[in-house]
Design an enzyme around this catalytic site. Structure first.
Site, short mmCIF file in Angstrom:
data_model
loop_
_atom_site.label_atom_id
_atom_site.label_comp_id
_atom_site.label_asym_id
_atom_site.label_seq_id
_atom_site.Cartn_x
_atom_site.Cartn_y
_atom_site.Cartn_z
N ASN A 1 -2.62 -3.51 13.08
CA ASN A 1 -4.07 -3.45 13.02
C ASN A 1 -4.62 -2.21 13.73
O ASN A 1 -5.53 -1.55 13.23
CB ASN A 1 -4.68 -4.71 13.63
N ASN B 1 -14.95 27.74 -21.81
CA ASN B 1 -15.62 26.55 -21.32
C ASN B 1 -15.64 26.47 -19.79
O ASN B 1 -14.63 26.75 -19.14
CB ASN B 1 -14.92 25.30 -21.86
N SER C 1 0.83 -1.21 0.00
CA SER C 1 0.00 0.00 0.00
C SER C 1 0.86 1.26 0.00
O SER C 1 0.36 2.36 0.25
CB SER C 1 -0.92 0.01 1.23
N TYR D 1 -9.39 -7.95 12.18
CA TYR D 1 -8.81 -7.32 11.01
C TYR D 1 -8.65 -8.31 9.86
O TYR D 1 -8.20 -9.45 10.05
CB TYR D 1 -7.45 -6.71 11.34
N SER E 1 -10.82 26.16 -25.87
CA SER E 1 -10.76 25.07 -26.83
C SER E 1 -9.41 25.06 -27.53
O SER E 1 -8.82 26.12 -27.76
CB SER E 1 -11.88 25.23 -27.86
N GLN F 1 -7.41 -2.84 3.89
CA GLN F 1 -6.38 -1.98 3.31
C GLN F 1 -6.91 -1.24 2.09
O GLN F 1 -6.52 -0.10 1.82
CB GLN F 1 -5.17 -2.83 2.92
N LYS G 1 -14.09 30.00 -27.67
CA LYS G 1 -14.69 29.23 -26.58
C LYS G 1 -14.18 29.68 -25.21
O LYS G 1 -13.03 29.97 -25.00
CB LYS G 1 -14.38 27.73 -26.75
N GLU H 1 -17.60 21.23 -14.96
CA GLU H 1 -17.82 19.91 -15.55
C GLU H 1 -17.05 18.83 -14.79
O GLU H 1 -17.58 17.73 -14.56
CB GLU H 1 -17.42 19.93 -17.02
N THR I 1 -38.86 24.29 -12.76
CA THR I 1 -39.19 22.91 -12.44
C THR I 1 -39.23 22.16 -13.77
O THR I 1 -39.71 22.70 -14.77
CB THR I 1 -40.55 22.77 -11.73
N HIS I 2 -38.73 20.94 -13.77
CA HIS I 2 -38.65 20.15 -15.01
C HIS I 2 -37.85 20.89 -16.08
O HIS I 2 -38.11 20.71 -17.29
CB HIS I 2 -40.04 19.79 -15.54
N LYS J 1 -8.46 2.37 2.28
CA LYS J 1 -7.65 3.57 2.44
C LYS J 1 -7.65 4.47 1.21
O LYS J 1 -7.95 5.67 1.32
CB LYS J 1 -6.23 3.18 2.82
#
Length: 490
Positions: free
Chosen positions: A105, A280, A20, A312, A272, A317, A278, A285, A150-151, A320
């Site tokens: 542990n 953006n 790890s 354990y 872009s 592990q 552009k 996003e 709404t919608h 994590k």
């Protein structure tokens, strides 16, 4: 270093599979301070001599100052690598005692609890900042009339301030969930050892105090097995990410040329590679996508712990990276959103123009009929017919003639004066629509003022609480550092 029963070296492919190390750097500091607290406690209980303690602490301080010197080659995790580093610097007689009455542990879950505890403080602090930014925006945009949806269709008229306050209210709930998870995370498992405690005389409460914990995960099986506090935290983080994704989606839509309600600052926009015009909303996003990633990490965590036996298991592990990466992604999302909120430009004129041409005043008109004794369902039908007539002509309701209004009333079989309804329709400006709202929590100026004021008072309480927690944890670590210095100089 841990291979006492197995003979020879572990297979390299197996080592890579088990290791790890790549995810452990974020908990190295906590492994060092946890080892310092544990070693001091062992000395105070008579298990480590003063000169041995000084050698251990000197090695740990060196690791703290120069973490790159820790050789991780061949180590399964950072805990093994750090112990090998200490033994290499302090010698086996001293360094070999550091792991007395401790297991990986309880050690690993100790480190993660301290790391997540700090992340909670950081995330709560960032949320306080973001909510504060939203309230500042709300305070400055109470007059920015815009459609509410709404919608994804225009429903009623409201204000940009009202949206900012809605976001703040949702984020308050997110903040509360994250904030409340702190108490269940901030419990020390150290001293539970592998699963059943130890026959060596130790003081678990002493290490808990040195490391700034509120108390103990008392039962040794529970301390080494349970991860529900982490699941709770990431669940709260996933819900928070969903809130942020919704805000991001609104900002993406509102910043389009078709809407033009807001413009994100250049610092929070991309461009872009091919289209020079552009601008953006890429940070929004990515924030939208991160919500799905965080949710996926929560589902992975739930899947890992499902059906594990008590005690354990190495499966844990794999929690994590899911936990720590979800936490960091949430912190990053909040900070980016805070910057975007504080720097965006509100296009009030464009919002007002959309509101003037909107049929979203229809409910206001219907309610004015209700206030004059018309049953709501009859008013609903008549005003709906008015909107249908206006839509056929592609004109606002205010452009319908009194004759047309009378015709609609007749068709709707509503006995109401056409001239009176025409007066109501033409007087229903966007400002009037907002002004007429009386219900608690509506976008009327009076309600917005009250909501901003109440939210600022509530936010101050959270800010104070986060600051106190940060100071308490820092104070505990400062006291630990003083204890280390005192022993090193004795």
């Amino acid at each position: 270093m841990y291979r006492s029963r197995p003979r020879g070296r572990m297979d390299d492919e197996v080592l890579r599979f088990l290791s790890s190390i790549q995810h452990d750097q974020s908990i190295l500091y906590y492994d060092i301070v946890g080892s310092e607290a544990h070693s001091i406690m062992l000395h105070e209980k008579g298990h480590v001599k003063l000169q041995e303690l000084k050698k251990i602490l000197a090695a740990l301080e060196e690791a703290k100052k120069n973490p790159g010197a820790i050789d991780t080659e061949g180590a399964e995790d950072i805990h093994e690598a750090l112990e090998a580093f200490v033994i290499g610097h302090a010698g086996m007689q001293a360094g070999g005692k550091m792991h007395t009455a401790r297991s990986r542990n309880d050690q690993v879950v100790l480190d993660i609890r301290m790391k997540v505890r700090d992340d909670i403080i950081t995330l709560c602090g960032a949320l306080v900042q973001l909510i504060g930014g939203l309230l500042d925006r709300a305070d400055k945009s109470k007059d920015a009339v815009m459609p509410l949806y709404t919608h994804t269709q225009q429903g009623q008229l409201g204000t940009f301030s009202h949206f900012m306050l809605a976001y703040a209210d949702a984020l308050f709930r997110d903040l509360e969930r994250v904030y409340n998870s702190f108490g269940r995370v901030n419990q020390s498992p150290l001293g539970a050892c592998a699963v059943g405690g130890t026959s060596i005389d130790i003081d678990r409460r002493r290490t808990a105090v040195l490391l700034g914990f509120d108390g103990l995960v008392k039962n040794s099986v529970d301390a080494t097995t349970s991860r529900d506090a982490f699941l709770e935290y990431v669940a709260a983080v996933a819900i928070l990410a969903g809130t942020l994704a919704r805000i991001a989606e609104d900002f993406i839509i509102w910043s389009t040329s078709e809407f033009g309600f807001i413009e994100l600052a250049d610092r929070y926009s991309s461009t872009s590679s091919a289209m020079p015009q552009k601008k953006n909303p890429d940070p929004m996003e990515i924030a939208r996508a991160k919500a799905a990633v965080i949710t996926g990490r929560l589902v992975a965590m739930l899947g890992i712990v499902k059906g594990l036996p008590s005690g354990y298991s190495r499966d844990l592990q794999e929690l994590k990276p899911q936990l720590l990466e979800a936490s960091q992604a949430a912190i990053d999302m909040v900070r980016v959103m805070d910057g975007a909120v504080r720097t965006l430009e509100v296009k009030k004129e464009r919002m007002l123009a959309a509101s003037k041409d909107s049929y979203a005043i229809a409910l206001d008109i219907a309610e004015q009929l209700v206030s004059r004794g018309v049953p709501f369902r009859a008013a609903h039908k008549a005003v709906g017919a008015l909107v249908g007539r206006a839509a056929e002509k592609s004109v606002p309701l205010s452009k319908l003639s009194e004759k047309e209004i009378g015709s609609v009333l007749k068709q709707s079989k509503l006995d109401f004066s056409p001239s009176e309804l025409a007066k109501i329709v033409r007087g229903m400006t966007p400002a009037r629509s907002i002004e007429l709202r009386r219900s608690e929590g509506s976008p009327s100026p009076k309600e917005q003022e009250a909501m901003v004021k109440a939210a600022r008072q509530r936010l101050a309480g959270f800010e104070e609480g986060v600051q106190k927690r940060a100071e308490f944890v820092k104070g505990s670590f400062d006291n630990l550092a003083k204890a280390v210095d005192r022993y090193l100089s004795s």
